[in-house]
Structure formats: C-alpha cells, structure tokens
Design a protein around this motif. Structure first.
Motif, PDB file in Angstrom:
ATOM      1  N   SER A   1       1.019  -0.457  -4.563  1.00 34.16           N
ATOM      2  CA  SER A   1      -0.377  -0.431  -4.990  1.00 34.16           C
ATOM      3  C   SER A   1      -1.080   0.788  -4.425  1.00 34.16           C
ATOM      4  N   LEU A   2      -2.139   1.186  -5.136  1.00 36.63           N
ATOM      5  CA  LEU A   2      -2.772   2.459  -4.802  1.00 36.63           C
ATOM      6  C   LEU A   2      -4.174   2.306  -4.253  1.00 36.63           C
ATOM      7  N   SER A   3      -4.943   1.422  -4.820  1.00 33.47           N
ATOM      8  CA  SER A   3      -6.377   1.474  -4.594  1.00 33.47           C
ATOM      9  C   SER A   3      -6.958   0.072  -4.633  1.00 33.47           C
TER      10      SER A   3
ATOM     11  N   TYR B   1     -10.808   8.179  -5.306  1.00 34.29           N
ATOM     12  CA  TYR B   1      -9.770   7.384  -4.623  1.00 34.29           C
ATOM     13  C   TYR B   1      -9.989   7.353  -3.113  1.00 34.29           C
TER      14      TYR B   1
ATOM     15  N   PRO C   1      -2.459  20.094  -0.780  1.00 28.36           N
ATOM     16  CA  PRO C   1      -1.770  21.387  -0.582  1.00 28.36           C
ATOM     17  C   PRO C   1      -1.532  22.106  -1.906  1.00 28.36           C
TER      18      PRO C   1
ATOM     19  N   ILE D   1      -2.791   9.951  -8.420  1.00 24.74           N
ATOM     20  CA  ILE D   1      -2.804   9.507  -7.027  1.00 24.74           C
ATOM     21  C   ILE D   1      -1.400   9.484  -6.428  1.00 24.74           C
TER      22      ILE D   1
ATOM     23  N   PHE E   1      -4.720  -3.209   1.764  1.00 26.31           N
ATOM     24  CA  PHE E   1      -4.511  -4.139   0.648  1.00 26.31           C
ATOM     25  C   PHE E   1      -3.035  -4.155   0.280  1.00 26.31           C
TER      26      PHE E   1
ATOM     27  N   ASP F   1       0.838  -1.205   0.000  1.00 26.45           N
ATOM     28  CA  ASP F   1       0.000   0.000   0.000  1.00 26.45           C
ATOM     29  C   ASP F   1       0.875   1.259   0.000  1.00 26.45           C
ATOM     30  N   ILE F   2       0.625   2.169  -0.910  1.00 23.13           N
ATOM     31  CA  ILE F   2       1.447   3.384  -1.024  1.00 23.13           C
ATOM     32  C   ILE F   2       1.543   4.153   0.303  1.00 23.13           C
ATOM     33  N   ARG F   3       0.510   4.042   1.133  1.00 20.87           N
ATOM     34  CA  ARG F   3       0.545   4.794   2.397  1.00 20.87           C
ATOM     35  C   ARG F   3       1.466   4.152   3.427  1.00 20.87           C
ATOM     36  N   SER F   4       1.950   2.947   3.134  1.00 21.76           N
ATOM     37  CA  SER F   4       2.890   2.296   4.054  1.00 21.76           C
ATOM     38  C   SER F   4       4.336   2.457   3.594  1.00 21.76           C
TER      39      SER F   4
ATOM     40  N   ARG G   1       0.971  15.357  -0.366  1.00 18.31           N
ATOM     41  CA  ARG G   1       0.476  15.405   1.011  1.00 18.31           C
ATOM     42  C   ARG G   1       1.589  15.082   1.997  1.00 18.31           C
TER      43      ARG G   1
ATOM     44  N   TYR H   1      -0.504  12.977  -5.659  1.00 22.41           N
ATOM     45  CA  TYR H   1      -1.315  13.423  -4.516  1.00 22.41           C
ATOM     46  C   TYR H   1      -0.751  12.906  -3.189  1.00 22.41           C
ATOM     47  N   GLU H   2      -0.419  11.623  -3.156  1.00 21.80           N
ATOM     48  CA  GLU H   2       0.125  11.067  -1.912  1.00 21.80           C
ATOM     49  C   GLU H   2       1.484  11.698  -1.584  1.00 21.80           C
TER      50      GLU H   2
END
Lengths: 212, 212
Positions: free
Chosen positions: A184-186, B201, B187, A198, B212, A147-150, A205, A201-202
């Motif tokens: 992975s994104l979504s 998203y 931002p 995306i 995921f 996951d991109i957020r990890s 942020r 965007y990530e």
C-alpha cells in the motif's frame, strides 16, 4: 534471441475491466473505449520522466472489454519511439496495436505493433505466469497492504494494480496466487497512474540512497 | 463575500511558457496549443483522487503563450463540477475559459467560466502576490533544493513549478522574491504532474501520521 524482458527492472501491470479490445475513437476514450484514457495515463507514468523515458521500465495493460478479449498491450521503455506523454498520442499507438490481426487459435506470443509496443492474446494469468518465469517478484498494489516504506525491494519487480473498478474477485485470486506481498502507498485511495508515480518515486529514492 | 481561497489548503501554480491564451484545437494540444496537454495533466493531478476530488486543493496555470498573454486559469477542487480526469475533458473546460471576453484595460479579477473554473488577466507576479496576501506560504519546486522530507509544512501551502522548459530567469527572480524555500522531490528530474502527485503524497502521509 533476447527475452522481451531484457534490461527491464520495473514492470507495472494494470487490469482494465472495460477497456475495448478493438480500434476505437480517439475523441471518446473515457466513454465508448471503456476508460482507455486511464490506460494511456498509466502507460505515460510508467514510461516518462522529464525529457526522457525510463529505459528500465515496462507497462502491461490487460484489456478485458468487448469485442475481442482478452488482449494485452506491452510498452517497453528501452525500445519505444515516437511516443509523447499526451493521452491522444498514446491512445493512437494503442489503437494501432489493437488493429493487429491475430491468426485464429494458437497465436499467444507478443506481436510487435510499433517500436517498443507489443500486443498479445493474453489474459492476466498468462501475463503473471510469464513474469514469474522471467524471474520477477510480483507485488499486488492495493489498500490495506504493507506500507511501501517497510518493504525491502530487490531487482526485477512487477506491480499489479486494478483500474477504477478494482480487480474482480476472480482476478484477485489469480494475483494472490502469484504475489506474496500486498503493498500500500497512501492513506488516500489513488488513481492507477498516481500509484505508478509513487512507486517509481519510492524506488528512485531508495536506489539513490543519497540525501539530495 | 468569501475569498476565492476559502477552504483551500494546497495551491499548485504552474508557469506555462508557450501555452496558448486563446481557444485552441483539442486534437492538437501538444502542438499548436503550446503543450496544453501538460497543463491538463497538471490540473488533473492537483484535483483528482480515486473516485473523487481534493476539495482542499487548487490549481493555477499562468499561460504566457500567444496571442493574448498573460492569462491565468484557476481550478478549485471544492467547486468544480462536470470535470473528468482525461486531458480532452479538461482541455475543453480550459478552452471555454479562454473564450471569456475581457473588457479592455482594468479587468484583473477572477472571472468564473464554468463551476470551479476561473480566468483572469494575471501574470505570475499578480498570482503570487494574491497568494501571499491570502496567507499562503510559497515554495518553489525545483531540483537542488531542500529535500521535501526535511521540510516542516504548516497549513496554507502554495507550490510553484515550471513546465517542460522550466522558469525563465525573470520568472525565477519573481518566484524567489516570494518563496523562502526551494523544495526538491527526487533524484530524478520529473514532469510537472508527477511533482504534484508526489507533493500530495508526502503531505497526505505526514497529515495522517499513521502507519497503515
């Protein structure tokens, strides 16, 4: 002489399985030009924000279609001029780049077509090898990755993704030789240009680190 | 008879200050058609995912340009056929919708142009009023609002955003009369189609509630 990657922190590489490698009809980009519309949208989303461009970003499209593969098109946010975000405008600039005449044989460097737009006789491996030499960390964008957020991102990032057909088995092996992380994104399978939006965007942020 | 909003959970409304309200030249969408290219990209991002459409989503573009304003174009993900994500294809379908002849005077309902595509003699207030009556909660997408990641969303959401020129003061007052929350995404100031990608998203991620 400065490198083609000067001041570029984010690179997006798309592999276009059918996109034509010769000048094409702007009125038929999805058809006879081998989904060149998708390439145009990809480039637009790498480069443009509202009323401006991302000067730290670069798009590279590896075109594998007939009649003269491989060719790679490179667009630099910090050099590009006279580009608008609509598909027809970007298509016209790609068409111009595809009309550059390569000397037979040894020519493999980037040739400037119009400001900020370059073309080369390069395949996917050539492009990834050059990015690795340039100090980029390479990520493969695909379903079922991390996951991109990890993921903790540094500077000098290069993201590789496929077109509507995805990467061939052979190309996937090449990418996996250069990329140590699949991202992975979504939960939903998205189009290439949507993936670019995306990722930007990530990264935007996490770069701002402010609650706005 | 089912409502035009049947099975639609996500609505995106764009206000297009200059977009033409008559059939236009597909080769000059950014110019003489008043940035119709932007409208096409907006619709594409509302409707398409990889190899499919979002059946729960709907795009509405309120066109304010000459020679026959106002007109609104509506595209339903669960009805649309023969639409591809490229600008020229979507532009052709919009052009067809703009050639529908309105009876003078009273005609204000949605008229079907092609499958999933409707046109009406409606302005922004008409559209928002209809969405409110349909049970949608209306959000205004704009810089300096509440961070989208802090907002708790239910079902039946409608997001209103401006084009490259933003909303006029008058239109903004209308939106603010219907939207109780202003939502911000990034931002960085983004293009309308990029905003749509990000809203989808964020909603997809929170709907899946899985890592995921």
């Amino acid at each position: 002489m400065s490198s083609i990657f000067s001041e570029i922190d984010r690179v997006f590489v798309i592999v276009c399985s059918k996109a034509t490698t010769a000048p094409f009809n702007l009125n038929d980009m999805p058809g006879s030009a081998g989904r060149m519309d998708l390439v145009c949208r990809f480039i637009a989303q790498v480069i443009f924000v509202s009323h401006g461009v991302r000067k730290d970003s670069m798009a590279i499209a590896v075109l594998k279609g007939e009649p003269d593969p491989p060719k790679a098109i490179l667009v630099k946010g910090n050099e590009v001029r006279y580009m608008a975000p609509d598909e027809r405008n970007i298509g016209g600039l790609i068409r111009k780049a595809l009309s550059v005449n390569f000397k037979s044989g040894e020519q493999i460097g980037w040739v400037r077509s119009t400001p900020g737009i370059y073309v080369a006789r390069k395949n996917l491996k050539d492009v990834l090898s050059e990015l690795e030499d340039g100090g980029y960390r390479i990520y493969y964008l695909k379903e079922n990755g991390e996951d991109i957020r990890s993921v903790k991102f540094g500077k000098k990032l290069a993201f590789v993704l496929g077109d509507h057909l995805g990467l061939s088995e052979e190309d996937e092996k090449i990418v996996e030789a250069y990329a140590d992380v699949t991202v992975s994104l979504s939960p939903i399978s998205l189009q290439a240009d949507q993936c670019v939006v995306i990722v930007h965007y990530e990264l935007d942020r996490s770069a701002s680190r402010v609650h706005f």
